[in-house]
Write an enzyme that holds these catalytic residues in place. Structure first.
Site, PDB file in Angstrom:
ATOM      1  N   ARG A  19     -35.501   5.114  21.137  1.00 13.61           N
ATOM      2  CA  ARG A  19     -35.801   5.196  19.918  1.00 13.61           C
ATOM      3  C   ARG A  19     -34.859   4.901  18.882  1.00 13.61           C
ATOM      4  NH1 ARG A  19     -37.245  11.359  20.436  1.00 13.61           N
ATOM      5  NH2 ARG A  19     -36.174  11.207  22.357  1.00 13.61           N
ATOM      6  N   GLY A  84     -33.566   9.725  36.025  1.00 10.29           N
ATOM      7  CA  GLY A  84     -33.582  10.936  35.856  1.00 10.29           C
ATOM      8  C   GLY A  84     -31.816  11.676  35.646  1.00 10.29           C
ATOM      9  N   ASN A 234     -31.440  10.865  18.854  1.00 10.61           N
ATOM     10  CA  ASN A 234     -32.374  10.023  19.653  1.00 10.61           C
ATOM     11  C   ASN A 234     -32.791   9.080  18.866  1.00 10.61           C
ATOM     12  OD1 ASN A 234     -32.805  11.549  22.187  1.00 10.61           O
ATOM     13  ND2 ASN A 234     -33.201  13.404  20.779  1.00 10.61           N
ATOM     14  N   LYS A 357      -1.884  -9.186   0.219  1.00 12.34           N
ATOM     15  CA  LYS A 357      -2.116  -9.604   1.445  1.00 12.34           C
ATOM     16  C   LYS A 357      -0.721  -9.930   2.197  1.00 12.34           C
ATOM     17  CE  LYS A 357      -2.186 -13.251   3.857  1.00 12.34           C
ATOM     18  NZ  LYS A 357      -2.411 -14.375   4.607  1.00 12.34           N
ATOM     19  N   ASN A 392       0.091 -19.557  -0.979  1.00  9.57           N
ATOM     20  CA  ASN A 392       0.519 -19.504   0.195  1.00  9.57           C
ATOM     21  C   ASN A 392       0.169 -20.655   1.296  1.00  9.57           C
ATOM     22  OD1 ASN A 392      -2.036 -18.364   0.171  1.00  9.57           O
ATOM     23  ND2 ASN A 392      -1.433 -16.908   1.738  1.00  9.57           N
TER      24      ASN A 392
HETATM   25  C1  UD1 Z   1     -32.155  16.487  28.134  1.00 12.93           C
HETATM   26  C2  UD1 Z   1     -32.600  17.626  28.939  1.00 12.93           C
HETATM   27  C3  UD1 Z   1     -33.254  18.567  28.045  1.00 12.93           C
HETATM   28  C4  UD1 Z   1     -32.160  19.090  27.027  1.00 12.93           C
HETATM   29  C5  UD1 Z   1     -32.009  17.758  26.311  1.00 12.93           C
HETATM   30  C6  UD1 Z   1     -30.854  18.050  25.240  1.00 12.93           C
HETATM   31  C7  UD1 Z   1     -33.168  16.944  31.345  1.00 12.93           C
HETATM   32  C8  UD1 Z   1     -34.113  16.681  32.245  1.00 12.93           C
HETATM   33  N1  UD1 Z   1     -33.424  17.317  29.996  1.00 12.93           N
HETATM   34  O1  UD1 Z   1     -33.412  15.858  27.774  1.00 12.93           O
HETATM   35  O2  UD1 Z   1     -33.588  20.013  28.789  1.00 12.93           O
HETATM   36  O3  UD1 Z   1     -32.920  19.798  26.158  1.00 12.93           O
HETATM   37  O4  UD1 Z   1     -31.375  16.946  27.432  1.00 12.93           O
HETATM   38  O5  UD1 Z   1     -30.448  16.817  24.677  1.00 12.93           O
HETATM   39  O6  UD1 Z   1     -31.840  16.698  31.683  1.00 12.93           O
HETATM   40  N2  UD1 Z   1     -29.335  10.002  31.251  1.00 12.93           N
HETATM   41  C9  UD1 Z   1     -28.528   9.015  32.175  1.00 12.93           C
HETATM   42  N3  UD1 Z   1     -29.588   8.582  33.283  1.00 12.93           N
HETATM   43  C10 UD1 Z   1     -30.780   8.937  33.629  1.00 12.93           C
HETATM   44  C11 UD1 Z   1     -31.405   9.839  32.258  1.00 12.93           C
HETATM   45  C12 UD1 Z   1     -30.517  10.163  31.218  1.00 12.93           C
HETATM   46  O7  UD1 Z   1     -27.467   8.765  32.236  1.00 12.93           O
HETATM   47  O8  UD1 Z   1     -31.233   8.667  34.547  1.00 12.93           O
HETATM   48  C13 UD1 Z   1     -28.473  10.336  30.051  1.00 12.93           C
HETATM   49  C14 UD1 Z   1     -28.862   9.777  28.655  1.00 12.93           C
HETATM   50  O9  UD1 Z   1     -28.189   8.401  28.608  1.00 12.93           O
HETATM   51  C15 UD1 Z   1     -28.502  10.920  27.871  1.00 12.93           C
HETATM   52  C16 UD1 Z   1     -28.621  12.049  28.539  1.00 12.93           C
HETATM   53  O10 UD1 Z   1     -28.367  11.609  30.153  1.00 12.93           O
HETATM   54  O11 UD1 Z   1     -27.150  10.805  27.500  1.00 12.93           O
HETATM   55  C17 UD1 Z   1     -29.673  12.779  28.367  1.00 12.93           C
HETATM   56  O12 UD1 Z   1     -30.929  12.013  28.777  1.00 12.93           O
HETATM   57  P1  UD1 Z   1     -32.372  12.042  27.894  1.00 12.93           P
HETATM   58  O13 UD1 Z   1     -33.204  11.059  28.298  1.00 12.93           O
HETATM   59  O14 UD1 Z   1     -31.689  11.930  26.311  1.00 12.93           O
HETATM   60  O15 UD1 Z   1     -32.634  13.417  28.170  1.00 12.93           O
HETATM   61  P2  UD1 Z   1     -33.594  14.595  27.192  1.00 12.93           P
HETATM   62  O16 UD1 Z   1     -35.156  13.882  27.366  1.00 12.93           O
HETATM   63  O17 UD1 Z   1     -32.940  14.300  25.756  1.00 12.93           O
HETATM   64 MG    MG Z   2     -31.794  13.209  24.437  1.00  9.90          MG
END
Ligand code: UD1
Ligand code: MG
Length: 511
Positions: A19, A84, A234, A357, A392
């Site tokens: 986003r 995830g 986000n 400068k 210069n």
């Molecule tokens: C996550 C939490 C949610 C919480 C929110 C807070 C989970 C399942 N959910 O949701 O409960 O309220 O954060 O902001 O954890 N990332 C990875 N690898 C992945 C997926 C994500 O490194 O496979 C990293 C993303 O870059 C990010 C963080 O993990 O920095 C959170 O991921 P994001 O997709 O933003 O999770 P949310 O849906 O915001």
């Molecule tokens: Mg997030």
């Protein structure tokens, strides 16, 4: 007694940040002096973890390059596919098989998180001997976030993602901030049991809480005192909102240390900048990077300082400076441009429409108006007249110019480098100086002036100029005989050479 442990920090930064709609990975977006990732690592730094693992994926090369600059000790671990947050932590822990004790996991997109809050989370977690502790907050708008589901006794039951939540769970306003402390052994065990049975088909880190809880392990919630610390980023609208919140936090902190900020809504101070006591920051001012503003200095309105040091009691007004040094009591602007390695000594003045400068302007020296000073050393108390150009660049190389102490350079002069104007020397206004001027000498290169008498009457007859000249001449003829005689004695005739002496050049310089 606290147990000895190898503490580990895991930062999740593999997500794309769809986003944000950006070619730049989300965690590399800047926010008042640091990237989002930089803020998170700073909040975790006081934990003095033995290992810091950063999970990278989208834009991995750029994130790695940034990490090597800001946190060379951190270990980047590649999560090739974003399956995830649980999957991400599982991969991270594979890189630290020696980890024991507490592991702190932080989402990479929560830049307002404070170090004190992370420390309090860890203290609560270790104090209670919990298997897992989540940082939670009560927020006005929980949309899109995981909800903290508690049982009738108020104990954590599970964390439910909004898209998997029941309507009753969605109505909860206590959310998961995405910051956790775990006992690493029990975390590893639970991560091995995660399913992908959810709306996104991902391994959710948050499911660890339900798994551990139902196995009888102690799981805990630590509530953040200030919910704004838990705000994620986000999209760019949220980023701008975070920027304002951080601006207000930074400004309030400086005001509490004795800095006057006249208009906090238009003053943007990077978290990396420093402002000393009784400095006054006027409106529409940005202090960026490693900028330092000294005690009692006055900066603004309309000033941007990047990596610039301003000495005590100096003033900087409506100007832009990058990598410059402004000495104590010095004065800059309005409308000055200080470029890298512009160094103004104590009480120096760089005034209106002046660019400097890679040059030293000595103590009490003045460059008041309309000048370019490049690759120069200007001695103490020297005066550089308006529209002086330090030439210069010869098209291939840059050369230096030196102007000695208390030298006086008349207006509209070109000092063609390499050249030296000695201490106490004068340069006549309008000169193009290509040879050194010895100390105490006058350097002058002006073409001789010719006055062609009666030219306007002959060549511009009938104009307003001709009429005005005629009136002036008639007036002069009507004046006293003595004055007329004196005027006849002037050696100013067609073809007569005159050279401005020191008294004439003095008239044409400015202060
Ligand atoms: C996550 C939490 C949610 C919480 C929110 C807070 C989970 C399942 N959910 O949701 O409960 O309220 O954060 O902001 O954890 N990332 C990875 N690898 C992945 C997926 C994500 O490194 O496979 C990293 C993303 O870059 C990010 C963080 O993990 O920095 C959170 O991921 P994001 O997709 O933003 O999770 P949310 O849906 O915001
Ligand atoms: Mg997030």
């Amino acid at each position: 007694m606290p147990q000895p442990h190898l503490r580990t920090v895991v930062v999740l930064a593999a997500g794309e940040g769809k986003r944000m709609k950006s070619a730049l990975p989300k965690v590399l977006h800047p926010l008042l002096g640091r990237t989002l990732l930089g803020h998170v690592l700073t909040a975790a730094a006081p934990l003095a973890a033995d290992r810091t693992v950063v999970v990278v994926g989208h834009g991995a090369e750029r994130v790695r390059a940034h990490l090597s600059e800001i946190a060379p000790d951190a270990t980047p671990v590649l999560q090739a596919q974003q399956l995830g947050t649980g999957h991400a932590v599982r991969i991270a822990l594979e890189a630290v098989p020696e980890a024991s004790g507490t592991v702190v996991v932080i989402n990479g997109d929560v830049p307002l998180l404070r170090a004190e809050t992370v420390a309090a989370l860890v203290a609560a977690h270790e104090g209670e001997g919990a298997a897992a502790t989540v940082l939670a907050a009560e927020v006005p708008d929980p949309t899109g976030l995981g909800r903290i589901v508690r049982d009738a006794a108020g104990r954590l039951e599970q964390i439910v993602e909004e898209r998997d939540a029941t309507p009753a769970q969605r109505a909860l306003r206590e959310i998961n901030a995405g910051i956790y402390a775990f006992d690493v052994a029990r975390l590893r065990d639970a991560l091995g049991k995660l399913s992908t049975d959810n709306d996104q088909g991902e391994e959710y880190l948050t499911d660890v809480f339900g798994l551990l809880g139902s196995a009888g392990e102690p799981v805990a919630v630590h509530v953040a005192a200030d919910h704004t610390e838990t705000l994620g980023c986000n999209d760019r609208v949220e980023l701008a909102g975070l920027r304002k919140l951080l601006r207000d936090r930074v400004n309030a902190a400086w005001m509490r240390t004795g800095v006057s900020i006249l208009d906090p809504d238009t003053t943007w101070i990077d978290v990396t900048a420093t402002v000393e006591r009784d400095a006054v920051i006027d409106q529409n001012t940005q202090l960026r990077g490693s900028t330092v503003v000294g005690a009692e200095a006055v900066v603004g309105p309309d000033v941007t300082l990047i990596d610039t040091v301003v000495g005590a009691a100096a003033t900087v007004l409506r100007s832009h400076a990058v990598g410059a040094e402004v000495g104590p009591g010095a004065s800059v602007g309005p409308y000055a441009y200080l470029r890298p390695a512009a160094r103004l000594a104590e009480k120096a003045k760089v005034g209106t429409f002046v660019e400097v400068k890679n040059s030293e302007v000595g103590a009490g020296a003045k460059v008041p108006h309309l000048s370019y000073v490049g690759d120069a050393t200007i001695g103490a108390k020297a005066n550089i007249g308006a529209a002086t150009i330090f030439v210069n660049y010869d098209g291939v190389d840059k050369h230096r110019t030196t102007v000695g102490e208390a030298a006086f350079v008349g207006c509209d002069t070109s000092l063609i480098a390499p050249v030296e104007v000695g201490a106490g020397a004068y340069v006549a206004a309008g000169s193009a100086i290509t040879q050194d001027v010895p100390p105490g000498a006058l350097g002058v290169t002006r073409a001789p002036q010719r006055n062609i008498q009666g030219w306007v009457a002959r060549r511009r007859a009938g104009t307003a100029s001709a009429a005005a000249a005629e009136r002036a001449q008639r007036g002069a003829e009507g004046a006293s005989g003595a004055a007329a005689a004196a005027s006849e004695g002037e050696p100013i005739h067609e073809g007569t050479e005159t050279v401005g002496g020191p008294s004439r050049t003095g008239d044409t310089a400015t202060e």
